[in-house]
Motif scaffolding. Structure first.
Motif, PDB file in Angstrom:
ATOM      1  N   GLU A  93     -13.323   0.413  -2.230  1.00 32.11           N
ATOM      2  CA  GLU A  93     -12.718  -0.913  -2.122  1.00 32.11           C
ATOM      3  C   GLU A  93     -11.402  -0.973  -2.871  1.00 32.11           C
ATOM      4  O   GLU A  93     -10.419  -1.568  -2.393  1.00 32.11           O
ATOM      5  CB  GLU A  93     -13.690  -1.963  -2.666  1.00 32.11           C
ATOM      6  N   ARG A  94     -11.388  -0.348  -4.070  1.00 29.30           N
ATOM      7  CA  ARG A  94     -10.125  -0.337  -4.831  1.00 29.30           C
ATOM      8  C   ARG A  94      -9.049   0.442  -4.056  1.00 29.30           C
ATOM      9  O   ARG A  94      -7.881   0.031  -4.020  1.00 29.30           O
ATOM     10  CB  ARG A  94     -10.356   0.303  -6.219  1.00 29.30           C
ATOM     11  N   ARG A  95      -9.444   1.632  -3.426  1.00 25.13           N
ATOM     12  CA  ARG A  95      -8.458   2.422  -2.678  1.00 25.13           C
ATOM     13  C   ARG A  95      -7.951   1.653  -1.453  1.00 25.13           C
ATOM     14  O   ARG A  95      -6.748   1.643  -1.156  1.00 25.13           O
ATOM     15  CB  ARG A  95      -9.096   3.743  -2.250  1.00 25.13           C
ATOM     16  N   ILE A  96      -8.898   0.991  -0.756  1.00 28.18           N
ATOM     17  CA  ILE A  96      -8.489   0.203   0.414  1.00 28.18           C
ATOM     18  C   ILE A  96      -7.582  -0.935   0.003  1.00 28.18           C
ATOM     19  O   ILE A  96      -6.581  -1.240   0.671  1.00 28.18           O
ATOM     20  CB  ILE A  96      -9.744  -0.331   1.146  1.00 28.18           C
ATOM     21  N   GLN A  97      -7.924  -1.544  -1.114  1.00 31.43           N
ATOM     22  CA  GLN A  97      -7.079  -2.638  -1.589  1.00 31.43           C
ATOM     23  C   GLN A  97      -5.678  -2.144  -1.918  1.00 31.43           C
ATOM     24  O   GLN A  97      -4.672  -2.796  -1.634  1.00 31.43           O
ATOM     25  CB  GLN A  97      -7.733  -3.277  -2.827  1.00 31.43           C
ATOM     26  N   THR A  98      -5.632  -0.916  -2.526  1.00 32.87           N
ATOM     27  CA  THR A  98      -4.318  -0.332  -2.849  1.00 32.87           C
ATOM     28  C   THR A  98      -3.502  -0.089  -1.576  1.00 32.87           C
ATOM     29  O   THR A  98      -2.296  -0.374  -1.514  1.00 32.87           O
ATOM     30  CB  THR A  98      -4.509   0.989  -3.616  1.00 32.87           C
ATOM     31  N   LYS A  99      -4.178   0.471  -0.549  1.00 26.34           N
ATOM     32  CA  LYS A  99      -3.475   0.735   0.720  1.00 26.34           C
ATOM     33  C   LYS A  99      -3.029  -0.563   1.375  1.00 26.34           C
ATOM     34  O   LYS A  99      -1.929  -0.639   1.934  1.00 26.34           O
ATOM     35  CB  LYS A  99      -4.386   1.507   1.669  1.00 26.34           C
ATOM     36  N   GLU A 100      -3.875  -1.570   1.316  1.00 20.75           N
ATOM     37  CA  GLU A 100      -3.486  -2.852   1.906  1.00 20.75           C
ATOM     38  C   GLU A 100      -2.274  -3.427   1.200  1.00 20.75           C
ATOM     39  O   GLU A 100      -1.360  -3.973   1.843  1.00 20.75           O
ATOM     40  CB  GLU A 100      -4.657  -3.829   1.832  1.00 20.75           C
ATOM     41  N   ASP A 101      -2.271  -3.274  -0.119  1.00 25.75           N
ATOM     42  CA  ASP A 101      -1.108  -3.770  -0.872  1.00 25.75           C
ATOM     43  C   ASP A 101       0.160  -3.011  -0.464  1.00 25.75           C
ATOM     44  O   ASP A 101       1.227  -3.630  -0.264  1.00 25.75           O
ATOM     45  CB  ASP A 101      -1.361  -3.616  -2.374  1.00 25.75           C
ATOM     46  N   ALA A 102       0.024  -1.654  -0.336  1.00 24.67           N
ATOM     47  CA  ALA A 102       1.196  -0.851   0.066  1.00 24.67           C
ATOM     48  C   ALA A 102       1.640  -1.229   1.476  1.00 24.67           C
ATOM     49  O   ALA A 102       2.841  -1.342   1.767  1.00 24.67           O
ATOM     50  CB  ALA A 102       0.864   0.644  -0.013  1.00 24.67           C
ATOM     51  N   LEU A 103       0.666  -1.421   2.377  1.00 26.00           N
ATOM     52  CA  LEU A 103       1.003  -1.793   3.759  1.00 26.00           C
ATOM     53  C   LEU A 103       1.676  -3.156   3.803  1.00 26.00           C
ATOM     54  O   LEU A 103       2.629  -3.373   4.569  1.00 26.00           O
ATOM     55  CB  LEU A 103      -0.278  -1.806   4.592  1.00 26.00           C
ATOM     56  N   ASP A 104       1.195  -4.051   2.993  1.00 27.99           N
ATOM     57  CA  ASP A 104       1.838  -5.369   2.941  1.00 27.99           C
ATOM     58  C   ASP A 104       3.277  -5.250   2.467  1.00 27.99           C
ATOM     59  O   ASP A 104       4.184  -5.912   3.011  1.00 27.99           O
ATOM     60  CB  ASP A 104       1.041  -6.293   2.013  1.00 27.99           C
ATOM     61  N   ARG A 105       3.469  -4.377   1.461  1.00 25.37           N
ATOM     62  CA  ARG A 105       4.846  -4.215   0.975  1.00 25.37           C
ATOM     63  C   ARG A 105       5.742  -3.614   2.066  1.00 25.37           C
ATOM     64  O   ARG A 105       6.890  -4.029   2.250  1.00 25.37           O
ATOM     65  CB  ARG A 105       4.846  -3.313  -0.276  1.00 25.37           C
ATOM     66  N   THR A 107       5.247  -3.792   5.317  1.00 24.93           N
ATOM     67  CA  THR A 107       5.441  -4.802   6.368  1.00 24.93           C
ATOM     68  C   THR A 107       6.530  -5.784   5.963  1.00 24.93           C
ATOM     69  O   THR A 107       7.396  -6.155   6.776  1.00 24.93           O
ATOM     70  CB  THR A 107       4.124  -5.550   6.618  1.00 24.93           C
ATOM     71  N   ASP A 108       6.506  -6.171   4.706  1.00 27.17           N
ATOM     72  CA  ASP A 108       7.555  -7.084   4.229  1.00 27.17           C
ATOM     73  C   ASP A 108       8.924  -6.430   4.323  1.00 27.17           C
ATOM     74  O   ASP A 108       9.914  -7.061   4.746  1.00 27.17           O
ATOM     75  CB  ASP A 108       7.251  -7.495   2.781  1.00 27.17           C
ATOM     76  N   ALA A 109       8.945  -5.109   3.951  1.00 20.41           N
ATOM     77  CA  ALA A 109      10.241  -4.402   4.016  1.00 20.41           C
ATOM     78  C   ALA A 109      10.720  -4.280   5.459  1.00 20.41           C
ATOM     79  O   ALA A 109      11.914  -4.456   5.763  1.00 20.41           O
ATOM     80  CB  ALA A 109      10.101  -3.015   3.386  1.00 20.41           C
ATOM     81  N   MET A 110       9.780  -3.975   6.392  1.00 24.69           N
ATOM     82  CA  MET A 110      10.160  -3.861   7.803  1.00 24.69           C
ATOM     83  C   MET A 110      10.645  -5.190   8.350  1.00 24.69           C
ATOM     84  O   MET A 110      11.630  -5.242   9.112  1.00 24.69           O
ATOM     85  CB  MET A 110       8.949  -3.372   8.608  1.00 24.69           C
ATOM     86  N   GLU A 111       9.956  -6.240   8.005  1.00 27.40           N
ATOM     87  CA  GLU A 111      10.405  -7.550   8.473  1.00 27.40           C
ATOM     88  C   GLU A 111      11.785  -7.878   7.936  1.00 27.40           C
ATOM     89  O   GLU A 111      12.630  -8.441   8.644  1.00 27.40           O
ATOM     90  CB  GLU A 111       9.388  -8.619   8.036  1.00 27.40           C
ATOM     91  N   LYS A 112      11.999  -7.483   6.681  1.00 28.44           N
ATOM     92  CA  LYS A 112      13.310  -7.739   6.101  1.00 28.44           C
ATOM     93  C   LYS A 112      14.394  -6.938   6.814  1.00 28.44           C
ATOM     94  O   LYS A 112      15.465  -7.462   7.146  1.00 28.44           O
ATOM     95  CB  LYS A 112      13.269  -7.383   4.614  1.00 28.44           C
ATOM     96  N   ARG A 113      14.081  -5.617   7.073  1.00 25.84           N
ATOM     97  CA  ARG A 113      15.054  -4.774   7.759  1.00 25.84           C
ATOM     98  C   ARG A 113      15.264  -5.252   9.197  1.00 25.84           C
ATOM     99  O   ARG A 113      16.381  -5.215   9.718  1.00 25.84           O
ATOM    100  CB  ARG A 113      14.575  -3.317   7.770  1.00 25.84           C
ATOM    101  N   GLU A 114      14.167  -5.693   9.851  1.00 24.34           N
ATOM    102  CA  GLU A 114      14.313  -6.201  11.224  1.00 24.34           C
ATOM    103  C   GLU A 114      15.219  -7.420  11.246  1.00 24.34           C
ATOM    104  O   GLU A 114      16.049  -7.583  12.143  1.00 24.34           O
ATOM    105  CB  GLU A 114      12.925  -6.552  11.779  1.00 24.34           C
ATOM    106  N   ALA A 115      15.042  -8.250  10.256  1.00 22.60           N
ATOM    107  CA  ALA A 115      15.916  -9.426  10.179  1.00 22.60           C
ATOM    108  C   ALA A 115      17.366  -8.996   9.982  1.00 22.60           C
ATOM    109  O   ALA A 115      18.291  -9.548  10.590  1.00 22.60           O
ATOM    110  CB  ALA A 115      15.451 -10.333   9.045  1.00 22.60           C
ATOM    111  N   GLU A 116      17.566  -7.982   9.117  1.00 24.92           N
ATOM    112  CA  GLU A 116      18.933  -7.482   8.912  1.00 24.92           C
ATOM    113  C   GLU A 116      19.498  -6.895  10.207  1.00 24.92           C
ATOM    114  O   GLU A 116      20.657  -7.121  10.553  1.00 24.92           O
ATOM    115  CB  GLU A 116      18.926  -6.429   7.803  1.00 24.92           C
TER     116      GLU A 116
END
Length: 518
Positions: A93-105, A107-116
């Motif tokens: 659960e801790r590893r999955i949570q870590t991956k989810e956090d990384a994926l969220d980061r 996704t945020d970066a991709m959305e930011k770059r897509e906006a750019e």
């Protein structure tokens, strides 16, 4: 007797009374003993049962204790596994949570770059629109300054590029042709010259008339006969014309069929020697002359095959070769031409490292169709190929016969050698002659072909049709385009004209500047 019986009866009665008492006493005694024994046995049974119950209770307590111990051990094991699984699940659960956090980061970066990117794309579209607008303004200004539209400018540019490409193509073509000529001309000339020098033949043309010498002019009247019956018989039997004129001591035989002319010559000479000239004798002499000519033709064919070293020919082919002795083409004897081509093929094949005997055979048979082309429908090329197939000649020889005038594609170098040798034999000086009409028509067609090209001013066929000189308009044909024009003219001449040998195409471009001093 009676007392005895009474005695016995009394005894029996006594026994009957005494036995039940005794039996009852015995049974009572036995019952007492049995009761004692049963009491003892029941007590023993109670003791045994009590001991068994005690042992069973003891075993039961031991079994319950053992089951409790096993149950406790199993419970402890299960608890341990549950703890391990919980720890592993917690870790995952801790590893999955870590991956989810990384994926969220991410996704945020991709959305930011897509906006750019979207912002940049919009900016680029605006810039492209501005550039297109400026290009249109520049194009309109260029059209105004140049005085022509974009389509006109494109056509000018394409024409300039096309001219440049044509110049480059012409230069490349000239370089390649010169290189190929440098490498091939010397060797080819050496082969051809050596072959011609080693194959020396007479430069004599056949004619369509034969002259028979007479012992005296009186013989002319006997040949004519009473009311011309003798001369009519000779002409009818032989198919040739007898010309009896003022020529002293001579009669001229005229005919396009050399075989018939030869038969008439032999028959007439024998009639003159015999002196008996009348229709019956003429018929006899003509028949004898035909048989003699047949024998001569067979001998000529055998001699020709022997001279060039070609053996194992079918007898019919040998006979047909002999018939070519009395066949001409543009005044050139067909049999001599075939022998000459065979010799040239052998020499060229020897220079090229090919089969000399096969090349000679193909050269000797290449015109075999001319022996019967006036009797069979079709060209001499097709007739000759059919004859070679009929008499089981090699497929290479059949192809060489079919291809020696370019009717089909040559499949071997020997077929190409036959083409070259045929052209050499036909094109040498004195080999052939043409009628005036044929000659003038060929020259006219040659000039008409060259005059049909764009930019040609004048053309002249010279060297008896062996060369054509083409004058071009300097303003319409450049120096580079001259190379392509000469090649195109040569290709068209090859496809539309029939001629012996080769024709040289010379394109001449001349610019003159004239000024007058006053």
């Amino acid at each position: 007797m009676l007392p005895v019986i009474i005695t016995i009866i009394i005894c029996v009665v006594i026994l009957a009374i005494a036995l039940p008492v005794t039996w009852k006493a015995a049974i009572a005694k036995k019952t007492k003993e049995d009761a004692e024994k049963v009491g003892t046995a029941e007590e023993k049974a109670r003791i045994i049962i009590d001991e068994a119950i005690k042992k069973a209770e003891s075993k039961k307590r031991e079994s319950l204790l053992e089951v409790k111990e096993q149950s406790l051990a199993a419970k402890n094991e299960v608890d341990r596994e549950i703890k391990e699984r919980r720890a592993e699940i917690t870790k995952q659960e801790r590893r999955i949570q870590t991956k989810e956090d990384a994926l969220d980061r991410k996704t945020d970066a991709m959305e930011k770059r897509e906006a750019e990117f979207t912002a940049k794309e919009e900016e680029q579209k605006k810039r492209l629109l501005e550039i297109e607008k400026r290009n249109e303004e520049v194009q309109r200004e260029l059209e105004r300054v140049a005085g022509m539209t974009a389509e006109e400018a494109r056509e000018v540019l394409l024409k300039q590029v096309r001219d440049d490409v044509n110049v480059d193509v012409a230069k490349l073509y000239r370089d390649l042709v010169e290189k190929a000529k440098d490498e091939a001309d010397k060797k080819a000339q050496e082969f051809v010259v050596n072959s011609i020098q080693r194959c020396a033949v007479d430069h004599v043309s056949e004619s369509t008339i034969s002259v028979v010498q007479l012992p005296s002019d009186e013989m002319k009247g006997r040949i004519i006969g009473r009311e011309g019956r003798n001369i009519r018989t000779i002409e009818t039997m032989t198919g040739v014309d007898l010309i009896i004129d003022d020529t002293p001591e001579a009669v001229v035989l005229s005919g396009f069929d050399p075989v018939r002319r030869e038969v008439a010559r032999i028959a007439l000479e024998r009639l003159i020697v015999d002196g008996r000239i009348h229709p019956a004798r003429i018929e006899e002499m003509v028949e004898k002359a035909k048989k003699e000519v047949e024998t001569q033709m067979r001998g000529e064919g055998e001699q020709a095959a022997f001279d060039v070293g070609v053996h194992n020919l079918h007898p019919e082919l040998v006979k047909l070769l002999g018939r070519m002795r009395y066949r001409t083409s543009y005044g050139q004897n067909a049999l001599k031409h075939s022998v000459e081509v065979a010799e040239l093929c052998g020499l060229l094949a020897g220079e090229c490292g090919l089969d000399v005997r096969l090349a000679k055979r193909a050269g000797l048979l290449h015109d075999i169709g001319k022996s019967i082309d006036h009797e069979v429908e079709g060209s001499h090329v097709q007739i000759g190929a059919d004859l070679c197939r009929k008499f089981k000649e090699n497929d290479l020889i059949v192809n060489a016969v079919e291809a020696h005038h370019g009717d089909v594609e040559p499949k071997s170098l020997i077929a190409c050698l036959v083409q070259a040798a045929d052209a050499i034999s036909a094109a040498r000086p004195g080999a052939r002659r043409e009628t005036l009409d044929t000659y003038t028509n060929r020259l006219k067609q040659l000039e008409d072909i060259t005059n049909g090209f764009k930019g040609v001013d004048k053309s002249f066929a010279i060297q008896a049709g062996r060369e054509v000189r083409v004058m071009v308009v300097p303003e319409q044909v450049s120096d580079a385009e001259m190379e392509l024009l000469a090649r195109d003219i040569a290709k068209k001449i090859e496809s539309e004209l029939e001629y012996p040998g080769q024709i040289k195409v010379s394109v001449i471009r001349e610019s003159r500047a004239v000024e007058y001093a006053k």
